[in-house]
Design a protein around this motif. Structure first.
Motif, PDB file in Angstrom:
ATOM      1  N   ASP A   1       0.835  -1.194   0.000  1.00  0.00           N
ATOM      2  CA  ASP A   1       0.000   0.000   0.000  1.00  0.00           C
ATOM      3  C   ASP A   1       0.872   1.247   0.000  1.00  0.00           C
ATOM      4  O   ASP A   1       1.845   1.330   0.764  1.00  0.00           O
TER       5      ASP A   1
ATOM      6  N   MET B   1      -1.875   7.627  -2.069  1.00  0.00           N
ATOM      7  CA  MET B   1      -2.221   8.434  -3.232  1.00  0.00           C
ATOM      8  C   MET B   1      -2.476   9.855  -2.753  1.00  0.00           C
ATOM      9  O   MET B   1      -3.177  10.079  -1.765  1.00  0.00           O
TER      10      MET B   1
ATOM     11  N   PHE C   1      -8.123  11.034  -0.115  1.00  0.00           N
ATOM     12  CA  PHE C   1      -7.566   9.693   0.057  1.00  0.00           C
ATOM     13  C   PHE C   1      -7.090   9.540   1.497  1.00  0.00           C
ATOM     14  O   PHE C   1      -5.931   9.761   1.807  1.00  0.00           O
TER      15      PHE C   1
ATOM     16  N   SER D   1      -3.472   3.538  -0.729  1.00  0.00           N
ATOM     17  CA  SER D   1      -4.013   2.788  -1.855  1.00  0.00           C
ATOM     18  C   SER D   1      -3.249   1.489  -2.058  1.00  0.00           C
ATOM     19  O   SER D   1      -2.016   1.459  -1.995  1.00  0.00           O
TER      20      SER D   1
ATOM     21  N   THR E   1      -9.108   0.635 -11.647  1.00  0.00           N
ATOM     22  CA  THR E   1      -8.803   1.486 -10.505  1.00  0.00           C
ATOM     23  C   THR E   1     -10.105   1.973  -9.883  1.00  0.00           C
ATOM     24  O   THR E   1     -10.984   2.490 -10.582  1.00  0.00           O
TER      25      THR E   1
ATOM     26  N   LEU F   1     -11.918   4.380  -6.935  1.00  0.00           N
ATOM     27  CA  LEU F   1     -11.658   5.596  -6.185  1.00  0.00           C
ATOM     28  C   LEU F   1     -12.778   5.886  -5.203  1.00  0.00           C
ATOM     29  O   LEU F   1     -13.944   5.551  -5.456  1.00  0.00           O
TER      30      LEU F   1
ATOM     31  N   SER G   1      -8.990   3.146  -1.773  1.00  0.00           N
ATOM     32  CA  SER G   1      -8.736   3.248  -3.211  1.00  0.00           C
ATOM     33  C   SER G   1      -7.807   2.108  -3.616  1.00  0.00           C
ATOM     34  O   SER G   1      -6.965   1.662  -2.842  1.00  0.00           O
ATOM     35  N   ILE G   2      -7.997   1.625  -4.839  1.00  0.00           N
ATOM     36  CA  ILE G   2      -7.228   0.494  -5.359  1.00  0.00           C
ATOM     37  C   ILE G   2      -6.711   0.855  -6.733  1.00  0.00           C
ATOM     38  O   ILE G   2      -7.486   1.240  -7.614  1.00  0.00           O
TER      39      ILE G   2
END
Length: 463
Positions: free
Chosen positions: A315, A318, A335, A339, A348, A350, A434-435
């Motif tokens: 991780d 962001m 964020f 992330s 992605t 968000l 988030s990813i």
């Protein structure tokens, strides 16, 4: 087009999308700087494998990375009919859900601690959604086994004979034909270190995933090899599975690369110092690479791994997103949680505030093109049927440490196959998590430096 139909076609288009061609002859200064001027072409052939023209890192150990549905995978069992993509989307959502669950659980222990129970269990219930495969030699003499590479799991496992239930049409490893295979008894120190309370003759394991797929078998040590290297990796802990559930479309198992002690990256730390990188190609018809060790390219920019990340995850924080050169459009306040940089999640995702701002500015900059009716999932799609070229805004993502990553053009929009409909390739996640998915990572060299606990990015890693 119905919402359900559009979703199916867009996911199918993800696998066939080719990088669009930049046309700069007639573009003005601002367009050249902040927009990609794209030529709308018909879909390319997906049956011809394109080898990457990028030279591999000198002094490294690299494996060819291929899409399991693409023509570069010699073990593929399907060319990915439309029904497969709905399943991939479902698995992608499950993977995202499992990441969220892990982040919400602040008392989450390490992967090894998960194994220390009287139940033969290993895993964080995270589905392995990735569709990128490397061929790894296992045993003496070696047998090439196609394994999904996964930065979200730790255990290396492959299906083995005799099988109670194994994937059909893909290789199966026979431990009786390997001189280096050593099954672990419960009494061994290694088994006791990862399986507290083991009482059966063999050191067994169960890896379960949130999509109800699983791998059950015995733990062993074995020799791992890469086809072009003169030396082998001896006594690597692996799972030898005699029973699997779920579906295979070209893979025989998983190569775990997370931060846990049992991942391949950790087990080879004395050789590679927990340093590895990968590059995901722009299309399923091209090759990328998974690379261990080597020199870190000068143009890699690093961000530190978050101190609050689960102990096995990668991780980073962001800090912003820009669209069409507007910096920072979205700042760090959107964020709150670091992330996850994931090889297995596709799109992605968000948080609502960040996605809403991204979508709003993207639509504003695309207002000259017809916006289609909103879809439940991908809600920013355009019909380019009446255009030979279009200009779409660039998107950049910022990470802690001053890292700016300009998303490659192939990672900004998804093309609906058989049409000229394109959709913004980001999605909202109803959470603060988030990813950063593999679609936006395409063509970049993504460097995982476990020893220094940092992740870096460099453009132009593969085609």
């Amino acid at each position: 087009m119905s919402s359900k139909s559009l979703l199916s076609f867009v996911i199918y288009g993800f696998f066939l999308l080719s990088p669009c061609n930049s046309l700069k002859d007639n573009a003005d200064e601002e367009t050249r700087a902040y927009f990609h001027t794209l030529k709308i072409n018909s879909l390319p052939s997906t049956e011809v494998c394109k080898e990457s023209s990028k030279a591999l890192n000198e002094g490294s150990s690299s494996l060819k990375l291929v899409h399991r549905f693409g023509p570069c995978n010699p073990h593929r069992t399907s060319t990915a009919p439309a029904s497969s993509f709905n399943e991939i989307l479902r698995r992608d959502k499950l993977r995202v859900d499992s990441i969220i669950q892990a982040r919400r659980s602040m008392n989450l222990t390490s992967s090894v601690e998960h194994m220390k129970s009287s139940v033969p269990f290993y895993g964080l219930s995270r589905i392995t959604a990735s569709d990128y495969i490397v061929n790894v030699g296992i045993g003496t003499p070696k047998k090439e086994m196609p394994l999904i590479f996964d930065t979200g799991s730790g255990l290396i496992w492959t299906q083995c004979k005799p099988c109670k239930a194994c994937y059909p049409k893909v290789p199966v490893f026979d431990p009786t034909k390997s001189a280096s295979f050593k099954g672990l008894p419960c009494s061994s120190k290694l088994c006791q270190s990862i399986r507290k309370g083991c009482s059966s003759p063999k050191c067994t394991y169960l890896t379960a995933y949130v999509d109800n797929s699983s791998s059950t078998g015995t733990l062993a040590t074995e020799t791992i090899s890469f086809s072009h290297l003169k030396y082998d990796f001896k006594n690597i802990l692996i799972g030898c599975s005699d029973q699997v559930s779920g579906e295979s479309h070209g893979q025989s198992g998983i190569m775990g690369l997370n931060r846990s002690p049992i991942s391949f990256a950790s087990q080879t730390a004395n050789i590679y110092d927990k340093l590895f990188s990968y590059c995901i190609p722009s299309t399923p018809g091209a090759t990328g690479h998974l690379t261990f060790g080597g020199k870190v390219p000068n143009d890699v920019r690093f961000s530190p791994v978050s101190k609050t990340a689960p102990s096995s995850d990668y991780d980073i924080k962001m800090t912003g997103i820009s669209v069409g050169g507007r910096k920072p459009l979205i700042d760090a306040s959107a964020f709150k949680i670091a992330s996850t940089i994931d090889s297995g999640a596709v799109l992605t995702r968000l948080p609502p505030k960040a996605y809403s701002a991204l979508r709003s500015v993207f639509r504003e900059m695309m207002k000259g093109y017809p916006l289609l009716d909103q879809d439940d999932f991908l809600d920013t799609c355009y019909d380019f049927s009446n255009y030979s070229t279009v200009a779409i805004p660039s998107i950049s993502v910022f990470f802690e440490g001053g890292v700016e990553m300009d998303i490659d053009v192939s990672g900004i929009m998804l093309q609906v196959p058989g049409s000229k409909v394109y959709c913004l390739a980001f999605a909202e996640l109803d959470d603060e998590v988030s990813i950063f998915g593999n679609f936006q990572q395409k063509t970049y060299t993504v460097v995982f430096d476990g020893a220094k606990e940092r992740i870096g990015f460099a453009p132009g890693g593969c085609d």
